[in-house]
Design a protein around this motif. Structure first.
Motif, PDB file in Angstrom:
ATOM      1  N   HIS A  69       0.818  -1.215   0.000  1.00 26.51           N
ATOM      2  CA  HIS A  69       0.000   0.000   0.000  1.00 26.51           C
ATOM      3  C   HIS A  69       0.855   1.270   0.000  1.00 26.51           C
ATOM      4  O   HIS A  69       2.009   1.257   0.426  1.00 26.51           O
ATOM      5  CB  HIS A  69      -0.938   0.010   1.212  1.00 26.51           C
ATOM      6  CG  HIS A  69      -1.967  -1.063   1.167  1.00 26.51           C
ATOM      7  ND1 HIS A  69      -1.735  -2.333   1.648  1.00 26.51           N
ATOM      8  CD2 HIS A  69      -3.251  -1.055   0.686  1.00 26.51           C
ATOM      9  CE1 HIS A  69      -2.825  -3.068   1.470  1.00 26.51           C
ATOM     10  NE2 HIS A  69      -3.751  -2.325   0.892  1.00 26.51           N
ATOM     11  N   GLU A  96      -5.104   9.101   2.542  1.00 21.77           N
ATOM     12  CA  GLU A  96      -5.761   7.855   2.155  1.00 21.77           C
ATOM     13  C   GLU A  96      -4.713   6.791   1.868  1.00 21.77           C
ATOM     14  O   GLU A  96      -3.600   7.097   1.439  1.00 21.77           O
ATOM     15  CB  GLU A  96      -6.631   8.064   0.913  1.00 21.77           C
ATOM     16  CG  GLU A  96      -7.741   9.089   1.097  1.00 21.77           C
ATOM     17  CD  GLU A  96      -8.622   9.203  -0.130  1.00 21.77           C
ATOM     18  OE1 GLU A  96      -8.455   8.382  -1.072  1.00 21.77           O
ATOM     19  OE2 GLU A  96      -9.477  10.103  -0.164  1.00 21.77           O
ATOM     20  N   HIS A 144      -3.956   3.397  -0.383  1.00 27.28           N
ATOM     21  CA  HIS A 144      -4.395   2.685  -1.582  1.00 27.28           C
ATOM     22  C   HIS A 144      -3.403   1.580  -1.925  1.00 27.28           C
ATOM     23  O   HIS A 144      -2.198   1.719  -1.698  1.00 27.28           O
ATOM     24  CB  HIS A 144      -4.519   3.649  -2.765  1.00 27.28           C
ATOM     25  CG  HIS A 144      -5.644   4.626  -2.625  1.00 27.28           C
ATOM     26  ND1 HIS A 144      -6.894   4.408  -3.140  1.00 27.28           N
ATOM     27  CD2 HIS A 144      -5.691   5.841  -2.000  1.00 27.28           C
ATOM     28  CE1 HIS A 144      -7.682   5.442  -2.861  1.00 27.28           C
ATOM     29  NE2 HIS A 144      -6.978   6.326  -2.173  1.00 27.28           N
ATOM     30  N   GLU A 149      -3.424  -1.347  -7.584  1.00 25.53           N
ATOM     31  CA  GLU A 149      -4.723  -0.912  -8.085  1.00 25.53           C
ATOM     32  C   GLU A 149      -4.626   0.415  -8.840  1.00 25.53           C
ATOM     33  O   GLU A 149      -5.560   1.210  -8.867  1.00 25.53           O
ATOM     34  CB  GLU A 149      -5.726  -0.798  -6.939  1.00 25.53           C
ATOM     35  CG  GLU A 149      -6.065  -2.134  -6.284  1.00 25.53           C
ATOM     36  CD  GLU A 149      -7.047  -1.988  -5.134  1.00 25.53           C
ATOM     37  OE1 GLU A 149      -7.463  -0.841  -4.841  1.00 25.53           O
ATOM     38  OE2 GLU A 149      -7.395  -3.017  -4.523  1.00 25.53           O
ATOM     39  N   LEU A 208      -7.316   3.594  -9.894  1.00 29.57           N
ATOM     40  CA  LEU A 208      -7.086   4.987  -9.520  1.00 29.57           C
ATOM     41  C   LEU A 208      -7.197   5.906 -10.733  1.00 29.57           C
ATOM     42  O   LEU A 208      -7.728   7.013 -10.645  1.00 29.57           O
ATOM     43  CB  LEU A 208      -5.708   5.143  -8.874  1.00 29.57           C
ATOM     44  CG  LEU A 208      -5.589   4.852  -7.378  1.00 29.57           C
ATOM     45  CD1 LEU A 208      -4.134   4.887  -6.956  1.00 29.57           C
ATOM     46  CD2 LEU A 208      -6.404   5.837  -6.566  1.00 29.57           C
TER      47      LEU A 208
END
Length: 204
Positions: free
Chosen positions: A71, A160, A162, A166, A170
Motif C-alpha cells: 500500500h 488515504e 491505496h 490498483e 485509480l
C-alpha cells in the motif's frame, strides 16, 4: 555524416547544437514566479523568442510512502489550478540547507503524520520542460512510524491508503490525474515487482 552537416551546426552524434541565447528579459514577476523571455538563435539560423516560467529553483521532492509492501499513502489537497480537490502524492520544496532525503522525511511528517526509517531516491521527473526547468525528485519511504510536524497547509490534509497494484482503478477516478504522481507510482510498482521476482528466484 558529412563535414557539411557538422558545419551547419550538427554535433558529431548527429544532434543539432543547442540554440544560442541572444538575450533574455523579465516579462512579469509574482511572489512565487517570474516569466522570462529568451531570444534564441538555432543552429540552422532560425531565431525565435521563447517564454519560460522560473522560480527559486530550490528543488522539490515527491514521496511514495508505503506503510506496508502493498500500500501507498496518498493525500487529498486543494489544487488552485483546477479549483478543486485532487488526490496525489505528498510533495514539497526543499528548504535551504536540506538534502532531498531530509526534505522528503519532513514533508512526509507535515503532510501525512509519518516519518520513515528508510528513504531512497527513485527517479527524477520534470514537468512541461518547454516552459519551465522545474525538477521533482521522487523518493520511496518505507518502515514508517507515527510523527507529526506542523506544516504550511491552510487546512488539514486527508490521507488515504491505496493498494499500489490498483493503479488502473485509480486512473479511472476524476480526482487522480497528476502526471508526475502517476509516473512515480508506476515506476515504484515496477521496481517492487522486479524486487519480488528476484527474491522468488533466489528461493528456487
Amino acid at each position: 555524416m558529412s563535414r557539411d552537416d557538422t558545419a551547419h551546426g550538427d554535433t558529431p552524434n548527429g544532434y543539432p547544437r543547442k540554440p544560442q541565447i541572444m538575450g533574455r528579459q523579465r516579462v512579469a514577476q509574482s511572489r512565487l514566479f517570474q516569466i522570462e523571455a529568451l531570444d534564441l538563435r538555432f543552429s540552422n539560423g532560425e531565431e525565435r523568442q521563447f517564454e519560460r516560467l522560473t522560480g527559486a529553483d530550490r528543488g522539490a521532492v515527491m514521496i511514495i510512502a508505503m506503510p506496508d509492501p502493498e500500500h501507498v499513502l496518498l493525500i487529498r489537497e486543494y489544487a488552485a489550478g483546477f479549483e478543486d480537490y485532487v488526490l496525489t502524492l505528498p510533495k514539497g520544496l526543499v528548504d535551504p540547507g536540506e538534502d532531498i532525503v531530509t526534505a522528503a522525511n519532513r514533508e512526509l511528517m507535515e503532510e501525512c503524520g509519518f516519518g520513515a526509517h528508510r528513504i531512497e531516491p527513485l527517479v527524477e521527473l520534470s514537468l512541461a520542460p518547454n516552459y519551465m526547468r522545474h525538477r521533482m525528485q521522487v523518493l520511496m519511504a518505507t518502515d514508517l512510524y507515527p510523527k507529526r510536524l506542523p506544516g504550511d497547509e491552510p487546512e488539514p490534509l486527508i490521507v488515504e491508503t491505496h493498494a499500489i497494484e490498483e493503479l488502473p482503478a485509480l486512473l479511472m477516478r476524476e480526482d487522480f490525474h497528476e502526471a508526475r504522481a502517476i509516473a512515480a507510482l508506476y515506476i515504484a510498482r515496477d521496481k517492487l515487482r522486479e524486487e519480488k521476482r528476484r527474491s522468488e528466484m533466489d528461493l528456487l
